[in-house]
Design a protein around this motif. Structure first.
Motif, PDB file in Angstrom:
ATOM      1  N   UNK A  41       0.851  -1.191   0.000  1.00 21.03           N
ATOM      2  CA  UNK A  41       0.000   0.000   0.000  1.00 21.03           C
ATOM      3  C   UNK A  41       0.891   1.247   0.000  1.00 21.03           C
ATOM      4  N   UNK A  42       0.440   2.346  -0.618  1.00 16.22           N
ATOM      5  CA  UNK A  42       1.304   3.519  -0.767  1.00 16.22           C
ATOM      6  C   UNK A  42       1.951   4.004   0.528  1.00 16.22           C
ATOM      7  N   UNK A  43       1.215   4.051   1.627  1.00 14.76           N
ATOM      8  CA  UNK A  43       1.787   4.540   2.876  1.00 14.76           C
ATOM      9  C   UNK A  43       2.895   3.617   3.383  1.00 14.76           C
ATOM     10  N   UNK A  44       2.672   2.299   3.298  1.00 15.63           N
ATOM     11  CA  UNK A  44       3.703   1.340   3.732  1.00 15.63           C
ATOM     12  C   UNK A  44       4.936   1.444   2.836  1.00 15.63           C
ATOM     13  N   UNK A  45       4.725   1.592   1.523  1.00 19.02           N
ATOM     14  CA  UNK A  45       5.845   1.738   0.598  1.00 19.02           C
ATOM     15  C   UNK A  45       6.630   3.013   0.855  1.00 19.02           C
ATOM     16  N   UNK A  46       5.909   4.093   1.152  1.00 20.68           N
ATOM     17  CA  UNK A  46       6.577   5.366   1.436  1.00 20.68           C
ATOM     18  C   UNK A  46       7.385   5.282   2.728  1.00 20.68           C
ATOM     19  N   UNK A  47       6.822   4.677   3.759  1.00 22.08           N
ATOM     20  CA  UNK A  47       7.558   4.523   5.023  1.00 22.08           C
ATOM     21  C   UNK A  47       8.781   3.626   4.841  1.00 22.08           C
ATOM     22  N   UNK A  48       8.649   2.576   4.044  1.00 20.00           N
ATOM     23  CA  UNK A  48       9.787   1.707   3.756  1.00 20.00           C
ATOM     24  C   UNK A  48      10.876   2.482   3.028  1.00 20.00           C
ATOM     25  N   UNK A  49      10.474   3.280   2.053  1.00 19.17           N
ATOM     26  CA  UNK A  49      11.433   4.095   1.323  1.00 19.17           C
ATOM     27  C   UNK A  49      12.142   5.078   2.249  1.00 19.17           C
ATOM     28  N   UNK A  50      11.396   5.694   3.163  1.00 15.76           N
ATOM     29  CA  UNK A  50      12.006   6.626   4.115  1.00 15.76           C
ATOM     30  C   UNK A  50      13.008   5.906   5.021  1.00 15.76           C
ATOM     31  N   UNK A  51      12.700   4.666   5.394  1.00 17.50           N
ATOM     32  CA  UNK A  51      13.639   3.883   6.211  1.00 17.50           C
ATOM     33  C   UNK A  51      14.926   3.610   5.445  1.00 17.50           C
ATOM     34  N   UNK A  52      14.819   3.272   4.159  1.00 16.15           N
ATOM     35  CA  UNK A  52      16.003   3.028   3.338  1.00 16.15           C
ATOM     36  C   UNK A  52      16.836   4.303   3.251  1.00 16.15           C
ATOM     37  N   UNK A  53      16.192   5.431   3.046  1.00 10.67           N
ATOM     38  CA  UNK A  53      16.907   6.706   2.990  1.00 10.67           C
ATOM     39  C   UNK A  53      17.569   7.010   4.331  1.00 10.67           C
ATOM     40  N   UNK A  54      16.862   6.748   5.420  1.00 12.65           N
ATOM     41  CA  UNK A  54      17.435   7.016   6.744  1.00 12.65           C
ATOM     42  C   UNK A  54      18.675   6.143   6.971  1.00 12.65           C
ATOM     43  N   UNK A  55      18.552   4.863   6.644  1.00  9.82           N
ATOM     44  CA  UNK A  55      19.686   3.952   6.821  1.00  9.82           C
ATOM     45  C   UNK A  55      20.866   4.397   5.957  1.00  9.82           C
ATOM     46  N   UNK A  56      20.603   4.725   4.687  1.00 10.84           N
ATOM     47  CA  UNK A  56      21.675   5.149   3.789  1.00 10.84           C
ATOM     48  C   UNK A  56      22.333   6.437   4.236  1.00 10.84           C
ATOM     49  N   UNK A  57      21.521   7.447   4.559  1.00 12.18           N
ATOM     50  CA  UNK A  57      22.095   8.732   4.986  1.00 12.18           C
ATOM     51  C   UNK A  57      22.828   8.592   6.311  1.00 12.18           C
ATOM     52  N   UNK A  58      22.313   7.769   7.207  1.00 14.56           N
ATOM     53  CA  UNK A  58      22.982   7.560   8.501  1.00 14.56           C
ATOM     54  C   UNK A  58      24.303   6.826   8.319  1.00 14.56           C
ATOM     55  N   UNK A  59      24.317   5.812   7.447  1.00 11.72           N
ATOM     56  CA  UNK A  59      25.586   5.122   7.156  1.00 11.72           C
ATOM     57  C   UNK A  59      26.597   6.085   6.556  1.00 11.72           C
ATOM     58  N   UNK A  60      26.145   6.891   5.624  1.00 14.80           N
ATOM     59  CA  UNK A  60      27.035   7.870   5.019  1.00 14.80           C
ATOM     60  C   UNK A  60      27.546   8.881   6.031  1.00 14.80           C
ATOM     61  N   UNK A  61      26.693   9.294   6.959  1.00  8.47           N
ATOM     62  CA  UNK A  61      27.097  10.270   7.980  1.00  8.47           C
ATOM     63  C   UNK A  61      28.155   9.699   8.913  1.00  8.47           C
TER      64      UNK A  61
END
Length: 196
Positions: free
Chosen positions: A168-188
């Motif tokens: 569902x769009x909301x679950x997909x969006x939250x999953x995408x935000x988690x991927x971005x958070x993990x990636x940006x946090x790893x990069x930081x």
């Protein structure tokens, strides 16, 4: 206090608060000039805000360029998959099996390298990277690109029966935000190499 004076005061506070260290004295001087004005507060504040925006653009141009690349990368990766089929590098059955099993996962993970790069480049801006990269560039920009190619309204791509990464769009969006958070946090957490 009028609305224009409130907006002007907010702009001047933002100019002083967010000015780079090399320009801070200049920003404080602009604030003092603003405080001495009898009229024209909003025009003065708008001019100062514009100057501060130019300072920020000079300082952040690479970060903003990388953010602007997000929708392009999101569009290019699926095209590569179709190119393998188009040029006969994979069979139709192998392509369909791959899409059925892995397309959603690849779609979710496509922005991960860019999120890591953005997090590494601006380790103090993980939240900003998620908002600009994930929400604005990937999902709003991506939806607008799909609308351009396939038609339909913006909200039709986010309707209750729509899916995002087979969710569902909301679950997909939250999953995408988690991927971005993990990636940006790893990069930081990574550090640019120090040359001595």
């Amino acid at each position: 206090m009028t609305i224009s004076r409130t907006v002007a005061r907010w702009m001047m506070e933002a100019v002083v608060r967010h000015s780079p260290p090399a320009r801070h004295e200049w920003a404080v001087a602009m604030q003092r000039e603003y405080d001495a004005l009898d009229r024209g507060h909003l025009a003065w504040a708008a001019g100062c805000f514009t100057a501060a925006a130019r300072w920020a653009l000079r300082r952040e141009w690479l970060y903003l360029l990388l953010i602007c690349l997000v929708p392009v990368i999101i569009e290019v990766v699926p095209r590569i998959e179709f190119d393998f089929l188009w040029y006969g590098l994979v069979s139709r059955s192998a392509f369909i099996a791959f899409e059925h099993n892995y397309a959603a996962v690849i779609g979710i993970l496509t922005p991960l390298p860019l999120a890591i790069l953005l997090g590494r480049y601006r380790p103090d801006r993980v939240g900003t990277t998620i908002i600009l990269g994930c929400l604005l560039a990937q999902h709003v920009g991506g939806t607008l690109m799909v609308m351009r190619e396939l038609g339909g309204s913006f909200l039709s791509w986010w309707a209750p029966n729509a899916t995002l990464y087979m969710m569902p769009p909301l679950a997909g969006l939250l999953t995408s935000m988690c991927v971005w958070y993990i990636g940006a946090s790893l990069g930081a957490r990574m550090r640019w190499p120090v040359h001595r």
